[in-house]
Write a protein that holds these residues in place. Sequence first.
Motif, short mmCIF file in Angstrom:
data_model
loop_
_atom_site.label_atom_id
_atom_site.label_comp_id
_atom_site.label_asym_id
_atom_site.label_seq_id
_atom_site.Cartn_x
_atom_site.Cartn_y
_atom_site.Cartn_z
N GLU A 200 -4.16 -2.48 2.78
CA GLU A 200 -4.97 -1.31 2.93
C GLU A 200 -6.20 -1.55 4.10
N THR A 201 -6.25 -2.44 4.85
CA THR A 201 -7.16 -2.87 5.72
C THR A 201 -6.47 -3.68 6.85
N LEU A 202 -6.96 -3.70 8.04
CA LEU A 202 -6.47 -4.53 9.01
C LEU A 202 -6.33 -6.03 8.80
N ILE A 216 5.89 -4.07 6.03
CA ILE A 216 4.72 -3.93 5.60
C ILE A 216 4.44 -2.40 5.49
N LEU A 217 3.59 -2.15 4.20
CA LEU A 217 3.42 -0.39 4.17
C LEU A 217 1.98 -0.37 4.61
N ILE A 218 1.74 0.60 5.47
CA ILE A 218 0.18 0.87 5.70
C ILE A 218 0.02 2.23 5.27
N VAL A 246 4.88 3.83 7.13
CA VAL A 246 3.86 4.82 6.84
C VAL A 246 4.51 5.61 5.44
N SER A 247 3.49 5.71 4.51
CA SER A 247 3.63 6.63 3.53
C SER A 247 2.32 7.24 3.18
N CYS A 265 9.06 2.78 10.15
CA CYS A 265 9.74 3.75 9.12
C CYS A 265 8.56 4.60 8.49
N ILE A 266 8.92 5.81 8.04
CA ILE A 266 8.19 6.74 7.30
C ILE A 266 8.73 7.04 6.35
#
Length: 289
Positions: A200-202, A216-218, A246-247, A265-266
């Motif tokens: 959820e954060t950098l 890793i899902l951002i 990314v989602s 990836c999206i």
Amino acid sequence: MTDCLAPPAAEVVAANVAAALAEDLGTGDVTASLLPDSPDIAYLLCKEDAVICGRPWFDACHRALDPEVRIDWRIEEGERVAKGTVIATLAGRSRALVSAERASLNFLQTLSGTATVTAQYVDAVRGTDARILDTRKTIPGLRIAQKYAVRAGGGMNHRIALYDTVMLKENHIRAYGSLTGAVNASRAQHPSLPLIVEVETLEQLREALDAGCTRILIDDFDAETRRQAVRIAKSAPYDGRIPLEVSGGVDMTTLRAIAEDGVDCISIGALTKHVRAIDLSLKLGPPPG
């Protein structure tokens, strides 16, 4: 047809078809019983531009009611066709052709819808390094079929279900007190499974990169934070070894910009969740022309 379009397991197709025919036929097709049960022919018409997917299910519906039916496909699975294309012809018993019509079209229309929209998303990111992934937001009972349709449209599959990939989110991280603690627990309990970590954060991104995982899902990063995440993940000492996904907040208006930011990836729930069936029609008689 996409290179990764492996055929579905026969038992998956058979189970889907058995459920669909039981639901539709019940104790018998009372209207089809009015027809003479004689040899007849039919053709399958695609009434809009589409990527066709679902042939195994279509075939199985018709063969369940008439094992001797002949189905001649004029197109390949995963092929793009234009509006007005006759994509198959059939020859079999008239009652069986009519009774299998709706169930067979339901599969073909639904799966072609998923394949078609997936192809549109894949086309939209062409020229970038981004890959289009599906999610678990599928029609109950049709997950394997819909994920197959995503591959037919040129996309790739995310995890199939809850058993084949560990995916750590906020609640799991909270339970272990830290992201690293959750990663370590996952590796200890499920060392052979892929591991995806949602951040959820950098700061969490750096922690996930240091801890190590499969992807890793951002989720729901704004554009500038997303670009910073890409720069961090692709620079030393990480050097892009762990892909970024990314989602959330993804549609046709945002897709290209997200892909051009350099993510790997999206994932898009709309591929399988917001299904619009392709307009197909099965008509008795010879094809036009």
